[in-house]
Design an enzyme around this catalytic site. Structure first.
Site, PDB file in Angstrom:
ATOM      1  N   GLY A   9       0.798  -0.967   0.153  1.00 24.00           N
ATOM      2  CA  GLY A   9      -0.203   0.021  -0.004  1.00 24.00           C
ATOM      3  C   GLY A   9       0.723   1.246   0.201  1.00 24.00           C
ATOM      4  O   GLY A   9       0.387   2.195  -0.649  1.00 24.00           O
ATOM      5  N   ASN A  10       2.052   1.090   0.621  1.00 28.98           N
ATOM      6  CA  ASN A  10       2.856   2.261   0.667  1.00 28.98           C
ATOM      7  C   ASN A  10       3.523   2.687  -1.024  1.00 28.98           C
ATOM      8  O   ASN A  10       3.563   4.147  -1.079  1.00 28.98           O
ATOM      9  CB  ASN A  10       4.361   2.140   1.405  1.00 28.98           C
ATOM     10  CG  ASN A  10       5.051   0.893   0.945  1.00 28.98           C
ATOM     11  OD1 ASN A  10       4.433  -0.082   0.729  1.00 28.98           O
ATOM     12  ND2 ASN A  10       6.172   1.480   0.655  1.00 28.98           N
ATOM     13  N   LYS A 127     -11.569 -10.812  10.315  1.00 32.98           N
ATOM     14  CA  LYS A 127     -10.576  -9.888   9.726  1.00 32.98           C
ATOM     15  C   LYS A 127     -11.199  -8.409   9.757  1.00 32.98           C
ATOM     16  O   LYS A 127     -12.283  -8.191   9.224  1.00 32.98           O
ATOM     17  CB  LYS A 127     -10.369 -10.047   8.333  1.00 32.98           C
ATOM     18  CG  LYS A 127      -9.531  -9.104   7.568  1.00 32.98           C
ATOM     19  CD  LYS A 127      -8.149  -9.025   7.901  1.00 32.98           C
ATOM     20  CE  LYS A 127      -7.431  -8.264   7.064  1.00 32.98           C
ATOM     21  NZ  LYS A 127      -5.877  -8.188   7.388  1.00 32.98           N
ATOM     22  N   LYS A 211      -3.455 -10.273   0.116  1.00 32.50           N
ATOM     23  CA  LYS A 211      -2.762  -9.985  -1.067  1.00 32.50           C
ATOM     24  C   LYS A 211      -1.546 -10.813  -1.221  1.00 32.50           C
ATOM     25  O   LYS A 211      -1.168 -10.959  -2.371  1.00 32.50           O
ATOM     26  CB  LYS A 211      -2.432  -8.437  -1.249  1.00 32.50           C
ATOM     27  CG  LYS A 211      -1.622  -7.919  -0.264  1.00 32.50           C
ATOM     28  CD  LYS A 211      -1.603  -6.422  -0.484  1.00 32.50           C
ATOM     29  CE  LYS A 211      -0.673  -5.601   0.569  1.00 32.50           C
ATOM     30  NZ  LYS A 211       0.713  -6.195   0.789  1.00 32.50           N
ATOM     31  N   LYS A 273       4.011 -11.634   4.231  1.00 31.63           N
ATOM     32  CA  LYS A 273       5.086 -11.549   3.324  1.00 31.63           C
ATOM     33  C   LYS A 273       5.914 -12.755   3.502  1.00 31.63           C
ATOM     34  O   LYS A 273       6.212 -13.311   2.333  1.00 31.63           O
ATOM     35  CB  LYS A 273       5.643 -10.214   3.551  1.00 31.63           C
ATOM     36  CG  LYS A 273       5.006  -9.051   3.275  1.00 31.63           C
ATOM     37  CD  LYS A 273       5.474  -7.633   3.527  1.00 31.63           C
ATOM     38  CE  LYS A 273       4.655  -6.438   3.262  1.00 31.63           C
ATOM     39  NZ  LYS A 273       3.491  -6.609   3.877  1.00 31.63           N
TER      40      LYS A 273
END
Length: 327
Positions: A9-10, A127, A211, A273
């Site tokens: 998102g960054n 979530k 994601k 990640k």
């Protein structure tokens, strides 16, 4: 090489997290430069991306207008943000290609991710998404079927299911475009959550998909040589916040599993990640990398980043000739 890059998102908001249209356009324009560096070096690239701030904006609109218009379901939010972000990315890429005189084009695919309709996470949504609301503000949304939980001293917040991704349904389209020379944007935001109904038809699901886990899956399905998860640090740091903190360089998938078990990386940040790149390396398809967006070209050369390699060497004969470096 064929490289899948997952943008955090960054990469699509300003440094302070602002997600105004002008902030997103400027951030994505900057993000395009290191991506095109890889394309200029001859690599085939597929991009995927987050969409948290953008979906958050749509959810706020849902909340503010719930008494006037029906709230938009999450699968629709995913599709809308994929199209919007995809448009911004391909515009930025095509502009960068033109400035460098590169004869390449880009394309965005509004894409679905299949999940199991009986995934247990649907029965127990956990979530959290969106902002905190008062009970009165949450009530119209609760009446429309959304689930909220009360967080002491904060308010009411929506919770949804986050099922495991099983298949990126539109990866064949992505592969065809890549084989035709396009840089492809696909499976943004984890993909539009999709299930099969009792007739076997595909229908959207009110859920969100991690994601990074979808990035690992799409990288396997398009037979990528490398998955790079671009974040805001150059490497994963072991013993973060202690006097013993140190970057993790190249390790095998098995070694990374052991490190992850010891480090207990945060579920809301580095944990997914690490899981994504490790599972990709375990598939035997290629190498998983975590590094900063600015250093993805160096990471592709093995110079920086946390690099997770398969426990056993992959078989190079299984790669398609279209994955070779472009002249």
């Amino acid at each position: 090489m064929r490289i899948v890059i997952a943008l955090g998102g960054n990469a699509m908001t300003s440094s302070d997290g602002s997600a105004r249209p002008e902030d997103q356009r400027a951030a994505i324009r900057l993000a395009a430069r290191p991506i095109v560096d890889l394309v200029a070096d001859g690599h085939d690239v597929l991009l995927t991306h987050g969409n948290g701030p953008q979906v958050g904006n749509l959810l706020t609109k849902n909340e503010l207008t719930a008494g006037q218009v029906p709230p938009v379901p999450l699968d629709w939010c995913g599709a809308q943000t994929q199209a919007t972000i995809g448009m911004l990315i391909i515009n930025a890429l095509d502009e960068e290609f033109a400035e460098r005189g590169l004869d390449r084009r880009s394309a965005a695919v509004v894409s679905r991710t299949l999940v199991d309709a009986d995934d247990p996470r649907f029965a127990a949504p956990s979530k959290p998404i969106g902002r905190y609301l008062t009970r009165d503000d949450a009530q119209p949304l609760i009446d429309s079927g959304q689930q909220f939980v009360e967080v002491p001293d904060r308010g009411w917040r929506r919770v949804v299911a986050s099922p495991s991704p099983r298949e990126c349904l539109d990866s064949p389209a992505a592969m065809a475009l890549m084989d035709a020379g396009f840089v492809v944007v696909c499976s943004g935001g984890g993909g539009i959550p999709t299930v099969r109904d009792r007739t076997g038809a595909f229908v959207g699901a009110d859920a969100v998909i991690d994601k990074d886990l979808t990035a690992s899956l799409i990288a396997q399905q398009v037979d990528a040589d490398m998955l790079i998860i671009a974040t805001d640090v150059d490497s994963v740091i072991a013993d973060w916040g202690t006097a013993y903190a140190k970057p993790i360089g190249e390790v095998t998938a098995a070694e990374m599993r052991s490190i992850a078990a010891d480090q207990d990386f945060a579920a809301g940040s580095m944990g997914p990640k690490v899981e994504a790149v490790t599972s990709f390396a375990e598939s035997g398809t290629g190498v998983g990398v975590i590094t900063s967006l600015a250093r993805i070209a160096a990471a592709a050369q093995g110079l920086v980043g946390t690099r997770i390699v398969p426990d056993q060497p992959s078989n190079p004969t299984r790669k398609e000739t279209s994955h070779a470096l472009r002249n």
